[in-house]
Motif scaffolding. Structure first.
Motif, PDB file in Angstrom:
ATOM      1  N   ALA A   1      44.115  23.782  13.829  1.00  0.00           N
ATOM      2  CA  ALA A   1      42.707  23.975  14.171  1.00  0.00           C
ATOM      3  C   ALA A   1      42.168  22.756  14.910  1.00  0.00           C
ATOM      4  N   ILE A   2      41.305  23.012  15.886  1.00  0.00           N
ATOM      5  CA  ILE A   2      40.636  21.937  16.607  1.00  0.00           C
ATOM      6  C   ILE A   2      39.354  21.616  15.846  1.00  0.00           C
ATOM      7  N   ALA A   3      39.400  20.588  15.023  1.00  0.00           N
ATOM      8  CA  ALA A   3      38.272  20.178  14.170  1.00  0.00           C
ATOM      9  C   ALA A   3      37.997  21.260  13.132  1.00  0.00           C
ATOM     10  N   ALA A   4      36.940  21.086  12.365  1.00  0.00           N
ATOM     11  CA  ALA A   4      36.574  22.015  11.302  1.00  0.00           C
ATOM     12  C   ALA A   4      35.177  22.546  11.559  1.00  0.00           C
ATOM     13  N   VAL A   5      34.895  23.735  11.057  1.00  0.00           N
ATOM     14  CA  VAL A   5      33.573  24.319  11.229  1.00  0.00           C
ATOM     15  C   VAL A   5      32.526  23.398  10.589  1.00  0.00           C
TER      16      VAL A   5
ATOM     17  N   LEU B   1      36.159  27.899  15.117  1.00  0.00           N
ATOM     18  CA  LEU B   1      37.403  27.143  15.281  1.00  0.00           C
ATOM     19  C   LEU B   1      38.097  27.455  16.606  1.00  0.00           C
ATOM     20  N   GLY B   2      38.772  26.437  17.129  1.00  0.00           N
ATOM     21  CA  GLY B   2      39.714  26.620  18.221  1.00  0.00           C
ATOM     22  C   GLY B   2      41.089  26.240  17.715  1.00  0.00           C
ATOM     23  N   TYR B   3      42.130  26.597  18.452  1.00  0.00           N
ATOM     24  CA  TYR B   3      43.488  26.336  17.979  1.00  0.00           C
ATOM     25  C   TYR B   3      44.374  25.830  19.109  1.00  0.00           C
ATOM     26  N   CYS B   4      45.334  24.992  18.738  1.00  0.00           N
ATOM     27  CA  CYS B   4      46.405  24.581  19.646  1.00  0.00           C
ATOM     28  C   CYS B   4      47.713  24.706  18.877  1.00  0.00           C
ATOM     29  N   ASP B   5      48.845  24.731  19.606  1.00  0.00           N
ATOM     30  CA  ASP B   5      50.128  24.856  18.930  1.00  0.00           C
ATOM     31  C   ASP B   5      50.662  23.470  18.580  1.00  0.00           C
ATOM     32  N   ARG B   6      51.868  23.428  18.017  1.00  0.00           N
ATOM     33  CA  ARG B   6      52.416  22.157  17.533  1.00  0.00           C
ATOM     34  C   ARG B   6      52.693  21.179  18.677  1.00  0.00           C
TER      35      ARG B   6
END
Length: 211
Positions: A154-158, A187-192
Protein backbone atom coordinates in the motif's frame (compact mmCIF):
# COMPACT_ATOMS: atom_id res chain seq x y z
CA UNK A 1 34.84 -19.50 -31.25
CA UNK A 2 32.51 -22.12 -32.74
CA UNK A 3 30.20 -21.61 -35.69
CA UNK A 4 27.09 -21.18 -33.57
CA UNK A 5 28.70 -18.37 -31.53
CA UNK A 6 29.87 -16.62 -34.70
CA UNK A 7 26.41 -16.89 -36.20
CA UNK A 8 24.77 -15.54 -33.05
CA UNK A 9 27.17 -12.58 -33.03
CA UNK A 10 26.27 -11.88 -36.67
CA UNK A 11 22.57 -11.79 -35.80
CA UNK A 12 23.35 -9.55 -32.83
CA UNK A 13 25.21 -7.12 -35.08
CA UNK A 14 22.24 -7.00 -37.46
CA UNK A 15 20.01 -6.21 -34.47
CA UNK A 16 22.47 -3.61 -33.09
CA UNK A 17 23.10 -5.63 -29.94
CA UNK A 18 26.73 -5.00 -28.90
CA UNK A 19 27.28 -7.83 -26.40
CA UNK A 20 25.93 -11.08 -25.00
CA UNK A 21 25.23 -9.23 -21.76
CA UNK A 22 23.02 -6.78 -23.64
CA UNK A 23 21.22 -9.67 -25.38
CA UNK A 24 20.55 -11.26 -21.99
CA UNK A 25 19.09 -7.95 -20.78
CA UNK A 26 16.94 -7.35 -23.87
CA UNK A 27 15.59 -10.91 -24.07
CA UNK A 28 15.22 -11.28 -20.28
CA UNK A 29 16.84 -14.73 -20.32
CA UNK A 30 19.64 -16.24 -18.25
CA UNK A 31 23.29 -16.58 -19.22
CA UNK A 32 22.74 -20.35 -19.28
CA UNK A 33 20.24 -19.94 -22.14
CA UNK A 34 22.76 -18.00 -24.20
CA UNK A 35 25.40 -20.67 -23.59
CA UNK A 36 23.04 -23.39 -24.79
CA UNK A 37 22.30 -21.45 -27.97
CA UNK A 38 26.01 -20.87 -28.63
CA UNK A 39 26.73 -24.60 -28.15
CA UNK A 40 23.94 -25.70 -30.47
CA UNK A 41 21.87 -27.17 -27.63
CA UNK A 42 18.68 -25.51 -28.77
CA UNK A 43 16.67 -28.67 -28.04
CA UNK A 44 17.36 -28.17 -24.32
CA UNK A 45 15.83 -24.68 -24.30
CA UNK A 46 12.25 -23.83 -23.41
CA UNK A 47 9.97 -22.36 -26.04
CA UNK A 48 9.31 -19.13 -24.14
CA UNK A 49 13.05 -18.43 -23.98
CA UNK A 50 13.46 -19.13 -27.68
CA UNK A 51 10.61 -16.73 -28.43
CA UNK A 52 12.22 -14.04 -26.27
CA UNK A 53 15.55 -14.45 -28.06
CA UNK A 54 13.95 -14.43 -31.50
CA UNK A 55 12.09 -11.24 -30.61
CA UNK A 56 15.27 -9.57 -29.30
CA UNK A 57 17.15 -10.56 -32.47
CA UNK A 58 14.25 -9.43 -34.72
CA UNK A 59 13.92 -12.77 -36.47
CA UNK A 60 11.07 -15.32 -36.65
CA UNK A 61 11.10 -18.21 -34.21
CA UNK A 62 11.24 -20.66 -37.14
CA UNK A 63 14.43 -19.01 -38.40
CA UNK A 64 16.04 -19.22 -34.97
CA UNK A 65 15.26 -22.94 -34.72
CA UNK A 66 16.49 -23.61 -38.25
CA UNK A 67 19.72 -21.67 -38.01
CA UNK A 68 20.81 -23.05 -34.65
CA UNK A 69 20.17 -26.73 -35.28
CA UNK A 70 23.36 -28.75 -34.55
CA UNK A 71 24.39 -29.33 -38.16
CA UNK A 72 23.07 -28.75 -41.70
CA UNK A 73 22.02 -32.41 -42.02
CA UNK A 74 19.98 -32.09 -38.85
CA UNK A 75 18.24 -28.89 -39.81
CA UNK A 76 14.49 -29.39 -40.17
CA UNK A 77 12.45 -28.73 -43.30
CA UNK A 78 9.82 -26.00 -43.45
CA UNK A 79 7.15 -28.56 -42.62
CA UNK A 80 9.18 -29.85 -39.68
CA UNK A 81 9.72 -26.30 -38.49
CA UNK A 82 6.01 -25.53 -38.56
CA UNK A 83 5.22 -28.76 -36.74
CA UNK A 84 7.87 -28.02 -34.12
CA UNK A 85 6.58 -24.48 -33.64
CA UNK A 86 3.04 -25.80 -33.26
CA UNK A 87 4.26 -28.35 -30.72
CA UNK A 88 6.19 -25.72 -28.78
CA UNK A 89 3.23 -23.36 -28.73
CA UNK A 90 0.97 -26.15 -27.48
CA UNK A 91 3.52 -26.92 -24.77
CA UNK A 92 3.63 -23.26 -23.78
CA UNK A 93 -0.17 -23.07 -23.69
CA UNK A 94 -0.26 -26.11 -21.38
CA UNK A 95 2.40 -24.57 -19.14
CA UNK A 96 0.49 -21.29 -18.96
CA UNK A 97 -2.75 -23.11 -18.14
CA UNK A 98 -1.00 -25.08 -15.39
CA UNK A 99 0.46 -21.89 -13.94
CA UNK A 100 -2.97 -20.24 -14.08
CA UNK A 101 -4.58 -23.16 -12.27
CA UNK A 102 -1.83 -23.20 -9.64
CA UNK A 103 -2.24 -19.47 -9.11
CA UNK A 104 -6.00 -19.77 -8.74
CA UNK A 105 -5.65 -22.70 -6.36
CA UNK A 106 -3.14 -20.90 -4.13
CA UNK A 107 -5.27 -17.74 -4.10
CA UNK A 108 -8.43 -19.65 -3.23
CA UNK A 109 -6.67 -21.40 -0.38
CA UNK A 110 -5.72 -18.03 1.11
CA UNK A 111 -9.25 -16.56 0.92
CA UNK A 112 -11.12 -19.80 1.66
CA UNK A 113 -12.51 -18.58 4.99
CA UNK A 114 -13.73 -15.35 3.37
CA UNK A 115 -15.43 -17.24 0.53
CA UNK A 116 -17.26 -19.45 3.00
CA UNK A 117 -18.32 -16.76 5.47
CA UNK A 118 -18.91 -13.59 3.49
CA UNK A 119 -22.21 -14.55 1.73
CA UNK A 120 -23.74 -15.46 5.09
CA UNK A 121 -22.50 -12.23 6.66
CA UNK A 122 -23.83 -10.17 3.73
CA UNK A 123 -27.33 -11.62 4.25
CA UNK A 124 -27.09 -10.98 7.99
CA UNK A 125 -26.21 -7.32 7.34
CA UNK A 126 -29.17 -6.95 4.97
CA UNK A 127 -31.48 -8.30 7.66
CA UNK A 128 -29.89 -6.21 10.41
CA UNK A 129 -28.48 -2.91 9.07
CA UNK A 130 -27.55 -1.93 12.64
CA UNK A 131 -24.97 -4.73 12.86
CA UNK A 132 -21.73 -3.11 14.12
CA UNK A 133 -19.24 -2.77 11.27
CA UNK A 134 -16.34 -3.60 13.57
CA UNK A 135 -17.58 -7.18 13.71
CA UNK A 136 -16.97 -7.47 9.96
CA UNK A 137 -13.31 -6.41 10.05
CA UNK A 138 -11.88 -9.88 10.88
CA UNK A 139 -13.41 -11.19 7.65
CA UNK A 140 -11.14 -8.91 5.65
CA UNK A 141 -7.98 -10.58 6.98
CA UNK A 142 -7.86 -13.22 4.19
CA UNK A 143 -8.06 -10.48 1.55
CA UNK A 144 -5.18 -8.66 3.22
CA UNK A 145 -3.23 -11.93 3.29
CA UNK A 146 -3.89 -12.43 -0.44
CA UNK A 147 -2.65 -8.93 -1.25
CA UNK A 148 0.48 -9.62 0.78
CA UNK A 149 1.01 -12.97 -0.99
CA UNK A 150 0.85 -11.18 -4.34
CA UNK A 151 3.63 -8.86 -3.19
CA UNK A 152 1.50 -5.70 -3.26
CA UNK A 153 2.35 -2.80 -0.98
CA UNK A 154 0.00 0.00 0.00
CA UNK A 155 1.09 3.56 -0.73
CA UNK A 156 0.73 5.10 2.75
CA UNK A 157 -2.30 4.46 4.95
CA UNK A 158 -5.80 5.90 4.88
CA UNK A 159 -5.85 9.10 6.90
CA UNK A 160 -2.07 9.51 6.81
CA UNK A 161 -0.75 12.99 6.07
CA UNK A 162 2.09 12.90 3.54
CA UNK A 163 4.00 15.13 1.14
CA UNK A 164 2.23 15.34 -2.22
CA UNK A 165 3.97 13.55 -5.10
CA UNK A 166 1.95 13.33 -8.35
CA UNK A 167 3.86 10.19 -9.34
CA UNK A 168 2.31 8.30 -6.43
CA UNK A 169 -0.70 10.40 -5.47
CA UNK A 170 -3.87 11.44 -7.31
CA UNK A 171 -5.43 14.65 -6.07
CA UNK A 172 -9.19 14.24 -5.76
CA UNK A 173 -9.94 17.91 -6.39
CA UNK A 174 -8.20 21.24 -6.74
CA UNK A 175 -4.46 21.73 -7.12
CA UNK A 176 -1.48 21.08 -4.88
CA UNK A 177 2.23 21.83 -5.07
CA UNK A 178 4.77 19.02 -4.93
CA UNK A 179 5.75 18.54 -1.30
CA UNK A 180 2.55 20.09 0.05
CA UNK A 181 1.04 18.05 2.88
CA UNK A 182 -2.08 16.13 1.82
CA UNK A 183 -4.24 13.44 3.42
CA UNK A 184 -4.68 9.92 2.01
CA UNK A 185 -8.35 9.12 1.33
CA UNK A 186 -8.07 5.90 -0.71
CA UNK A 187 -5.18 3.45 -0.84
CA UNK A 188 -2.87 3.10 -3.81
CA UNK A 189 -0.68 0.08 -4.50
CA UNK A 190 2.68 -0.81 -6.01
CA UNK A 191 4.29 -4.22 -6.50
CA UNK A 192 7.41 -5.57 -4.79
CA UNK A 193 9.58 -3.93 -7.48
CA UNK A 194 8.02 -0.53 -6.77
CA UNK A 195 6.10 -0.53 -10.05
CA UNK A 196 2.98 1.61 -9.65
CA UNK A 197 -0.38 -0.15 -9.95
CA UNK A 198 -2.79 2.46 -8.55
CA UNK A 199 -2.03 5.92 -7.25
CA UNK A 200 -3.28 6.75 -3.76
CA UNK A 201 -6.15 9.25 -3.84
CA UNK A 202 -5.44 12.25 -1.65
CA UNK A 203 -7.05 15.55 -0.71
CA UNK A 204 -5.71 18.88 0.43
CA UNK A 205 -5.80 19.63 4.11
CA UNK A 206 -8.05 22.56 4.94
CA UNK A 207 -6.22 25.33 6.79
CA UNK A 208 -7.34 25.90 10.37
CA UNK A 209 -10.12 28.45 10.61
CA UNK A 210 -9.23 31.73 12.26
CA UNK A 211 -11.32 32.90 15.21
Amino acid sequence: MNQQSQHLQKLMQQANIPSFKQLIHLAQVSEWQIRQLRRGNIAKMRVENLEKLAKALHIPLTQLIAEFSPSPTDRPTNIDLQQECDRLHQQLDRQQETLKQDFQHESLQIIESWLLQWPTVAIAVQKNPQLPAIRLLPLIKPIEALIEAWGLTAIAAVGEEIAYDPQWHQLMEGNAEIGEIVKVRYLGYCDRDRNLLYRAKVSKIAPPSSL
